[in-house]
Design a protein around this motif. Structure first.
Motif, mmCIF file in Angstrom:
data_model
loop_
_atom_site.group_PDB
_atom_site.id
_atom_site.type_symbol
_atom_site.label_atom_id
_atom_site.label_comp_id
_atom_site.label_asym_id
_atom_site.label_seq_id
_atom_site.Cartn_x
_atom_site.Cartn_y
_atom_site.Cartn_z
ATOM 1 N N ARG A 187 20.316 99.504 71.968
ATOM 2 C CA ARG A 187 21.126 98.278 71.979
ATOM 3 C C ARG A 187 21.941 98.177 73.269
ATOM 4 N NH1 ARG A 187 21.568 99.693 66.574
ATOM 5 N NH2 ARG A 187 23.608 100.694 66.797
ATOM 6 N N ARG A 188 22.391 99.306 73.786
ATOM 7 C CA ARG A 188 23.203 99.302 75.014
ATOM 8 C C ARG A 188 22.347 99.125 76.270
ATOM 9 N NH1 ARG A 188 24.783 98.981 79.290
ATOM 10 N NH2 ARG A 188 26.564 99.943 80.344
ATOM 11 N N GLU A 231 30.103 105.310 72.732
ATOM 12 C CA GLU A 231 30.064 104.139 73.614
ATOM 13 C C GLU A 231 30.666 104.471 74.973
ATOM 14 O OE1 GLU A 231 30.777 104.056 70.409
ATOM 15 O OE2 GLU A 231 29.124 102.771 69.749
ATOM 16 N N TRP A 238 21.339 107.605 66.938
ATOM 17 C CA TRP A 238 21.789 107.643 68.332
ATOM 18 C C TRP A 238 20.867 106.821 69.218
ATOM 19 C CZ3 TRP A 238 20.666 108.672 73.333
ATOM 20 C CH2 TRP A 238 21.735 108.902 74.201
ATOM 21 N N ARG A 289 21.507 103.118 68.886
ATOM 22 C CA ARG A 289 22.699 102.677 69.630
ATOM 23 C C ARG A 289 22.400 102.628 71.124
ATOM 24 N NH1 ARG A 289 27.414 106.306 66.796
ATOM 25 N NH2 ARG A 289 28.883 105.077 67.981
#
Length: 543
Positions: free
Chosen positions: A81-82, A46, A75, A78
């Motif tokens: 989503r970001r 993150e 990966w 993630r």
């Protein structure tokens, strides 16, 4: 395209400070090297994604290198989503058409973020503004076939050429990177605590001399009891053994014959699910014979030692009601299969995960609270100068899968040498002191990273050609102050894919440029017919 403002995380304390540091490096738009060291579960991914966000805001491209393409599935989820969009992927499993499309998108700048394996370094980036090397300590970043190079080191070179920052990320950094921090060449950022309320797992050894498994089995009663307890509480457990197949050796009980590869100096590994014996070096396989090839005794061949298939067989018998999933490179063929397996674990459809090193890397399983290491001593043997360092790194990574959410984690190491410094470092969690001890052992003899190594591997179709070429290299070896040549000697893998092999090792002080010395040395030696000499600067394998 990925949107840096899509879903920014809420970072606090040291996480926010480290993220700001990385953002500043990107905004500076100049070459720099930063080692980001953080305990497992500290939110390193993150945090470095905030550096990627800064890179996108500046209108530049980012490259993220992962050691295993299997990791790319979780990966990219993630990342999406970001940033609200998926990155471009680059690895060997991509089809030809997709590779062409991605290559062009990188060249014209429309691929803003690329995540891939080591070969992604050579893509034609238009405006490269950031390189991330995740799990920088991983030996998978070393390319040993064809052109030999280390992707971590080449990432630093590529960043310098592009005047861009490079961030090396790991919970257990390599001694090479730590030495560069000590010498002032790398900046060093640290994350000392897990994200949120999660705490580091409690690690303890199970002395296999005091609590051995039953005859013919490989799991200690203490470990099976702990797994039963975890599953009974509705939590998940993991068993780790870094060995594929059913058994690493097949032996005749009558005459002692060992099943060996005809092309390599290696035992054939039984893969019982596929009913074959196979060589993990050259890919040769044959059906499991009913009689011994040497003495013809029927049903005398017996498997010796455990592989992950054998542990799975034992686990199914011990935990008949448990939902078991095996994660190994030969059961998960590609990122899609890995993503499906990870999804099943996340949905709590699995009680017990059994895996090889593929389970050690970066996964986030919030309900997994117990990790059992079946053979913690496995990586300590052999003539590898980094054996202890690698074992600590691998087992620390595996241990880091436990207790990543609210429920506390526990790690049990099955070992016959619980007093070994590696086991003590894992139990205490004092990675820093262990690496300082490693450094003190290597520094006096100028072993890496305090000296340079160059491996010369001679291979030939015949034993004589290999030996004569190796002997000629030995006789003409450079005799210089601060330089020592060890060998020639038959390689541990004396025959590989049908070729006979010898090795020499040049060791030099850190301040000596080894490439001109090796180039001049090779110019004086003419290989025998059918022989070739491969040069590996800074080798990570000594087979």
């Amino acid at each position: 395209p990925p949107d840096p403002a899509h879903c920014p995380p809420r970072l606090e304390g040291e996480q926010a400070q480290v993220a700001d540091e990385l953002r500043n490096r990107v905004v500076e738009a100049s070459f720099s090297i930063t080692l980001l060291e953080g305990v497992t579960g500290s939110g390193k991914t993150e945090i470095y994604m905030e550096a990627i966000a800064a890179c996108l805001e500046a209108g530049r491209q980012a490259l993220v290198l992962l050691p295993e393409i299997a990791l790319s599935a979780q990966w990219t989820g993630r990342f999406a989503r970001r940033f609200g969009a998926e990155p471009a992927l680059w690895h060997s499993d991509l089809g030809g058409r997709l590779r062409r499309v991605t290559w062009r998108a990188v060249a014209d700048g429309t691929a803003r973020v690329v995540v891939g394996a080591r070969s992604a370094l050579f893509l034609p980036f238009d405006r490269l503004g950031l390189i991330i090397v995740d799990e920088e300590h991983e030996t998978a970043f070393k390319q040993e076939d064809g052109v030999t190079y280390h992707a971590r080191d080449m990432a630093v070179v590529r960043a310098r050429m592009s005047r861009a920052p490079v961030v090396l990320v790991s919970a257990t950094p390599s001694l090479e990177s730590l030495a560069n921090v000590g010498a002032g060449r790398y900046r060093h950022l640290r994350l000392n605590a897990r994200h949120g309320n999660a705490t580091m797992p409690e690690v303890s050894t199970l002395d296999m001399r005091a609590d051995p498994p039953e005859r013919g089995l490989f799991l200690s009663p203490l470990l099976t009891g702990a797994i039963n307890d975890a599953i009974g509480r509705g939590e998940q457990a993991m068993l780790f053994l870094n060995r594929r197949g059913y058994a690493p050796l097949t032996l005749c009980r009558t005459c002692g014959h060992r099943m060996q590869c005809p092309n390599c100096t290696a035992w054939l590994v039984e893969h019982r699910a596929r009913h074959i014996l196979t060589c993990h070096h050259c890919g040769y396989d044959e059906p499991i014979p009913q009689t011994c090839p040497k003495c013809a005794d029927p049903d005398s061949l017996t498997p010796i030692g455990p592989g992950v298939e054998r542990i799975t067989e034992e686990a199914r018998a011990t935990f008949p009601d448990a939902r078991i999933l095996v994660m190994a490179s030969d059961t998960l063929n590609g990122p899609a299969a890995t993503a499906a397996a990870v999804e099943r674990i996340a949905r709590r459809e699995i009680d017990l995960v059994i895996g090889t090193q593929i389970v050690a890397k970066g996964w986030h399983f919030p309900h997994l609270t117990l990790v059992g290491i079946v053979d913690a001593d496995l990586g300590l043997g052999g003539g590898d100068l980094r054996a202890s360092e690698r074992t600590v790194q691998l087992l620390h990574q595996v241990a880091g899968r436990a207790g990543r959410a609210e429920a506390p984690g526990r790690v049990l190491l099955q070992s016959y040498v619980p007093d070994h410094p590696v086991m003590q470092a894992l139990v205490s969690g004092d990675f820093e002191s262990f690496m300082q001890q490693e450094a003190e052992q290597r520094r006096p003899g100028f072993w890496p990273p305090y000296g340079r190594l160059v491996a010369l591997i001679v291979s030939a179709d015949t034993p004589d050609a290999a030996e004569l070429t190796a002997r000629a290299l030995g006789q003409d070896a450079p005799r210089l102050d601060g330089v020592q040549v060890l060998g020639p000697a038959p390689a541990p893998l004396a025959i590989l894919r049908g070729r006979h092999r010898h090795r020499l090792l040049l060791r030099a002080r850190r301040n000596i440029a080894v490439q001109p010395i090796v180039r001049e040395w090779l110019s004086r030696v003419r290989p025998e017919r059918g022989a070739r000499i491969d040069v590996d600067i800074d080798p990570v394998s000594f087979l």
